[in-house]
Scaffold this motif. Structure first.
Motif, mmCIF file in Angstrom:
data_model
loop_
_atom_site.group_PDB
_atom_site.id
_atom_site.type_symbol
_atom_site.label_atom_id
_atom_site.label_comp_id
_atom_site.label_asym_id
_atom_site.label_seq_id
_atom_site.Cartn_x
_atom_site.Cartn_y
_atom_site.Cartn_z
ATOM 1 N N PHE A 8 -0.741 -3.242 1.788
ATOM 2 C CA PHE A 8 -1.396 -2.144 1.061
ATOM 3 C C PHE A 8 -1.362 -0.851 1.874
ATOM 4 O O PHE A 8 -1.210 0.228 1.331
ATOM 5 C CB PHE A 8 -2.831 -2.519 0.681
ATOM 6 N N MET A 9 -1.501 -0.991 3.189
ATOM 7 C CA MET A 9 -1.492 0.246 3.983
ATOM 8 C C MET A 9 -0.166 0.985 3.818
ATOM 9 O O MET A 9 -0.134 2.195 3.632
ATOM 10 C CB MET A 9 -1.750 -0.053 5.464
ATOM 11 N N GLN A 10 0.927 0.237 3.847
ATOM 12 C CA GLN A 10 2.237 0.886 3.690
ATOM 13 C C GLN A 10 2.364 1.506 2.299
ATOM 14 O O GLN A 10 2.815 2.639 2.135
ATOM 15 C CB GLN A 10 3.352 -0.144 3.926
ATOM 16 N N HIS A 14 2.682 5.541 1.315
ATOM 17 C CA HIS A 14 3.755 6.078 0.461
ATOM 18 C C HIS A 14 3.241 6.657 -0.845
ATOM 19 O O HIS A 14 3.963 7.396 -1.513
ATOM 20 C CB HIS A 14 4.819 5.002 0.225
ATOM 21 N N GLU A 15 2.026 6.314 -1.214
ATOM 22 C CA GLU A 15 1.448 6.902 -2.438
ATOM 23 C C GLU A 15 0.949 8.328 -2.226
ATOM 24 O O GLU A 15 0.490 8.961 -3.175
ATOM 25 C CB GLU A 15 0.252 6.055 -2.914
ATOM 26 N N GLY A 155 -6.275 -1.102 1.788
ATOM 27 C CA GLY A 155 -6.113 -1.300 3.233
ATOM 28 C C GLY A 155 -7.372 -0.812 3.943
ATOM 29 O O GLY A 155 -7.931 0.224 3.572
ATOM 30 N N VAL A 156 -7.813 -1.564 4.958
ATOM 31 C CA VAL A 156 -9.034 -1.154 5.673
ATOM 32 C C VAL A 156 -8.840 0.213 6.350
ATOM 33 O O VAL A 156 -9.736 1.045 6.368
ATOM 34 C CB VAL A 156 -9.459 -2.250 6.692
ATOM 35 N N ALA A 157 -7.647 0.446 6.870
ATOM 36 C CA ALA A 157 -7.390 1.732 7.530
ATOM 37 C C ALA A 157 -7.179 2.812 6.466
ATOM 38 O O ALA A 157 -6.321 2.689 5.596
ATOM 39 C CB ALA A 157 -6.163 1.620 8.427
#
Ligand code: F6R
Length: 366
Positions: A8-10, A14-15, A155-157
């Motif tokens: 999800f972070m990636q 990219h979103e 994503g947590v981050a």
């Protein structure tokens, strides 16, 4: 749900062109820098204020730290920013003519909520929440609201929430300037154009991913990293260090580059990679002399810069360049490479990127 992405972070990194475009569209549709952008009573409230006090935690605190530079430089109003968990437990002196701005992706962070309640108990009546989750606790407790349009962040981050918060805070700085008679029409048109160009510039920065992946390989075996920036890019160095430590578990610290010789230079040797956020701005020459101080101690430099600076790579100096200089919104564009560096370093180290150990997405406890 992940589509072509591994985490999800990636995906959320990219979103960002889309998240930013949606947030910017909401601003420009609402006649750009008009108080109504912040709610129906905003005109009266924002016209009366004489200063701004920002309260937030973590990455949202760093967004507030960028905003302090913008608000003072663009609107001429004094602005302070404080970590919510510190503010809520100290004896603060309230100036009710100051606007309390809380920043929270989730809108549920307990310390930020309690800091807002404390500010109100001290006599503050003018409150604005910058938030990503409609109808969450903090915007419900605030007089004015600006919703970022990042969409759900899993994503947590925090990534896309941070860059969209920055857009909302920039709009606040410019709106306050307009109310203060400090926004000539050609300057306003220029800022609107800067916002329109931003998603494209962020996309250009995302296209640097292959170069950043090769840098990440060099960070993977390291135990420590130092991040440097100056002025409005110093909080981006802080954000880069936070992202790296929370998802790759590499110890990272950030300093304003001018502080190097007051202590942290003692840490620099050939085992210490030093990331520098160094786009073309008024402080570039100062940053360059700070970099020479690092190089002279054997530190390996990893420099994020833009098209308008005249850096070249050399022995021990790696350079990644975003293709356009974007002026006042430069901290937003320079966030992208530090996010990707953290992501790819964590990926190579095999950590749980979306759920780093010991952390929760929404911190509703003390
Ligand atoms: C770091 C991160 C945290 C949050 C902080 C505040 O990547 O995500 O530092 O920024 O916990 O959360 P919100 O913005 O929801 O109040």
């Amino acid at each position: 749900e992940l589509g072509p992405y591994r985490h999800f972070m990636q995906k959320e990194i990219h979103e960002q062109p889309r998240a930013l475009a949606d947030t910017i569209e909401a601003i420009i549709d609402a006649a750009a820098f008009e108080p109504a952008l912040f709610g129906k009573d905003a005109d009266d409230v924002l016209r009366e204020i004489e200063g701004v006090q920002i309260l937030a935690c973590g990455t949202s605190f760093y967004a507030g730290s960028v905003a302090r530079y913008w608000i003072e430089a663009i609107s001429g109003l004094p602005c302070t920013v404080e970590i919510a968990s510190e503010y809520r437990y100290r004896t603060a002196v309230a100036n009710p003519k100051h606007l309390i701005v809380t920043i929270s992706q989730s809108g549920e962070t307990l310390d930020t909520m309690e800091a807002l309640k404390y500010a109100k108990s001290l006599g503050h009546t003018r409150t604005l929440s910058i938030c990503n989750v409609p109808e969450s606790a903090i915007p419900r407790a605030s007089g004015l609201v600006f919703y970022t349009r990042a969409g759900a962040e899993i994503g947590v981050a925090s990534t896309k929430a941070f860059t969209t918060q920055l857009v909302g805070l920039f709009a606040l700085a410019v709106t306050l300037a307009k109310l203060n008679g400090r926004l000539p029409p050609e300057q306003e048109a220029g800022y609107i154009e800067d916002l329109r160009q931003l998603p494209g510039s962020v996309q250009h920065a995302l296209n640097l991913e292959p170069q950043i992946t090769s840098w990440a390989e060099k960070f993977t075996p390291k135990h420590h990293a130092l991040f440097l920036g100056r002025g409005v890019h110093y909080p981006i160095a802080l954000e880069g260090a936070l992202k790296l430590k929370e998802i790759s578990y590499i110890h990272a610290e950030a300093y304003p580059a001018g502080e190097l010789k007051h202590g942290p230079l003692a840490l620099v040797d050939d085992a210490m990679p030093v990331v520098v956020i160094a786009p073309k701005d008024a402080l570039l020459e100062k940053v360059k002399s700070n970099m020479q101080e690092v190089r002279a101690r054997g530190g390996e430099l990893f420099v994020f810069t833009d098209a308008d600076s005249n850096f070249s790579a050399s022995e021990g100096v790696h350079v990644i360049r975003t293709p356009r200089h974007v002026g006042v919104l430069s901290p937003i564009v320079h966030t992208i490479p530090v996010q990707m560096l953290a992501y790819h370093t964590a990926l190579a180290r095999g950590t749980d990127v979306d759920k780093p150990r010991n952390l929760a997405k929404s911190v509703t406890v003390e």
